[in-house]
Structures are given as C-alpha cells and as structure tokens.
Write an enzyme that holds these catalytic residues in place. Sequence first.
Site, mmCIF file in Angstrom:
data_model
loop_
_atom_site.group_PDB
_atom_site.id
_atom_site.type_symbol
_atom_site.label_atom_id
_atom_site.label_comp_id
_atom_site.label_asym_id
_atom_site.label_seq_id
_atom_site.Cartn_x
_atom_site.Cartn_y
_atom_site.Cartn_z
ATOM 1 C CD GLU A 1 -3.009 -1.429 2.361
ATOM 2 O OE1 GLU A 1 -2.813 -0.251 3.260
ATOM 3 O OE2 GLU A 1 -3.708 -2.160 2.509
ATOM 4 C CD GLU B 1 -4.855 -7.977 1.615
ATOM 5 O OE1 GLU B 1 -5.441 -7.127 2.025
ATOM 6 O OE2 GLU B 1 -3.574 -7.704 2.050
HETATM 7 C C1 GLA Z 1 -5.147 -4.403 4.210
HETATM 8 C C2 GLA Z 1 -3.827 -5.234 4.600
HETATM 9 C C3 GLA Z 1 -4.233 -6.521 5.318
HETATM 10 C C4 GLA Z 1 -5.257 -6.261 6.256
HETATM 11 C C5 GLA Z 1 -6.339 -5.683 5.638
HETATM 12 C C6 GLA Z 1 -7.449 -5.688 6.614
HETATM 13 O O1 GLA Z 1 -5.518 -5.026 3.149
HETATM 14 O O2 GLA Z 1 -2.908 -5.432 3.694
HETATM 15 O O3 GLA Z 1 -2.999 -7.126 5.733
HETATM 16 O O4 GLA Z 1 -4.797 -5.398 7.322
HETATM 17 O O5 GLA Z 1 -6.012 -4.386 5.358
HETATM 18 O O6 GLA Z 1 -7.766 -6.932 7.285
#
Ligand code: GLA
Length: 362
Positions: A160, A267
């Site tokens: 990020e 994710e």
């Molecule tokens: C972001 C992070 C993850 C996690 C999510 C929320 O996507 O990359 O590691 O913290 O937020 O669960």
Amino acid sequence: MHTTRRHTLHILLTCFAMMFGASSVPPEPVTGLKDYYTDFFPIGVAVNPRSLHGDEADFIKRHFNSITAENAMKMAPLQPAEGKFNWRLADRIVDFAVTNNMKIRGHALCWHQQAGNWLFEDSQGQPVSRDVLLERLRTHIHTVVGRYKGKIFAWDVVNEAIDDNPNNLLRPSKWTEIIGDDFVEKAFEFAHEADPTAKLFYNDYNCVRPEKMKRIYTLLKRLKDKNIPIHGVGLQAHWSIFEPSESELRAALDQYASLGLEIHITELDISVYPWEKERRAKQPDEADAFTDGMRQAQSDQYGMAFHVFREYRNVISSVTFWNAHDGYTWLDYYPVAGRKNHPSLFDANRQPKDAFWQVVNF
Ligand code: GLA
C-alpha cells in the site's frame, strides 16, 4: 478426479437428492475448492493461529492449499521492539502449512501501518536518520525472510505505498519522510538479498480502479526500468458486488501483465456493501441481512471474477481469500463496526453459498 467427471458426479448427487425429496438439504461439494483449481492456481486463505484447530483447521485443509498470515507476519507483531522478535504465532502458521503441504505467501515486510513507532525514533523520541531507518528495515527484512527461507514462496515486500490522493504517487509516511521515495526499492533489494529464490510482490488495494491502476503501473514500471528485483503485483481484491466491472478487471490484468510481472490475487472478498475506507458508526437503518438480491449479485460477481481469473491463468499464479467463511470476517469490524458482512464463498456454518457453485461449476 478429472474436473468433468467431478462435475458429473456433483450433478448426479444433486439429482438424487432432489428425486428423493431431499432438495432442501444444501448439496455438499464432493471435493474442496482448491481441487477444482488444480490446473489453474493455488487457492489460499489468510489465517490466524486460532483457526488452526479442530473443525476450522479441517475446513481450511479441505478447501485451501496455500495460506497467508492475516496479521502474524506484519512488522509490529513480529518485531514489537528493536531486536525483540516474537516468532510464536508466525511459526505456528508456517508449521501448519509445512505439515499439511500447503504453500505460504508472506505478508508483509514493509507497510505504513502495523509498524512499531520504535522503527522511526531514537531513544529520545527524535526521528532517526535515513541511514538508521534503512539499517532497521534491512535487519527486519533479513531476519524475517531469512528465518522462513525456502518455506515462503512469495512475499508482499511493500504494502500500500500508493497514495489515495490522485495528485500524489507515493503516500506520505514515515518511510517517505525519513528515507525518501526509494524506500520501496531498498525494501525489494533487501528481500532479494535475504532469499534470492522468493518471488517478491508489490501489494495494494483498489488496483483495478482505472485511476489508481495507472499510478500503481507507474511505480511498477519505474521499478522494472531500474532492474529492481520485483517479480509480481498483488491485487488486494477487497471488492464488492458493485465493483469492479469485468472490463476494468481485464484492463488492469492486461496492463500489469504487460510489464512481464506475475499477478497474485490477494485478500479476495466480495463485500455486499459499497467500498468505504473511513471508519464510521453503524446507522440505524443499516440492516445485517443477506438479501436475495445480495446473494445473486455476489454470486454473479464471484462467477465473473473467477471466469476472468481462469482465462488469465498464464499470468495469475495465485488466488488468496482474505477470510475463509462468513463466520469470521474483518469486514464485520471495518469500516462500520458491528455491521455484519457476508463476503465469502461459505456461510457462517462453513456451508457453500451460491457464489461457491458459480466459482466451481465451469
Ligand atoms: C489491508 C492489509 C491487510 C489487512 C487488511 C485488513 O488490506 O494489507 O494485511 O490488514 O488491510 O484486514
């Protein structure tokens, strides 16, 4: 079992169930989610050590062949104070994966969140110099990557880094403030030194939205042009029933793949509410129900996504869900605390939802 034979068996079992009046009994998949995808990519899930017991562990072993630590391998959980490494939780996850022959995606070596303040400060609480912070980053990455060398096949090296503000490229953070924009390059170099065989990924959210996609592409292209050891991009797929569209998804995959990078879907979850980032209170008119409309829209969205993933199997080399089933999801707490979400392929009783069947019937 061959995919077509498996599907025929599933259809036959469903027909028998219906003929003998058992149509209200939801069909059980004859095999795990991962087994439908053996010819495509590993199917992963994020876990906590508490999921690695009893029925939950059996469920995870049945449906997934790759795991990621939801939190245990982030910077602060692993190194809460300088030189004090807390390996217990991360080791448990790695041991579980090794024992059960699962792949492990490492997450994440450098992030602006869940990083201890100590990293950025000296003993008087003053900001450290660029050199000190680089050395701390290098030590962290070498120690963590070194410990799991040969076990973790891919690492999210930087998480990020792109700003939400479209006028900026990188997000302002302690990393950019103290080191400068090249903290990203340095993190990749340190990770590559520590394990030259691990695949190294840049990971971010909203990377299929056209505007942010362009800025992520700019960063990745810079890294490639400078011969930084980066092998792939992780698309955090915190999507919803409202986005992305199929054409946005295809455009983003084409764009990233044009850099010669591997793509991991990381994710993955499909929220039944529009994407939001700022935390806020639940409003009185917000219901927790999983309506028929949501069920249908979610199953269409999952179906579309996996249809595209299968088509892009030459560039997509891993797909990881962020939570295993609706019984536990980070989206119940964020960004609207207490609002039940239903983002997974399995319901709170670990039973397959309509979306599951959309994903496996191909
Ligand atoms: C972001 C992070 C993850 C996690 C999510 C929320 O996507 O990359 O590691 O913290 O937020 O669960």
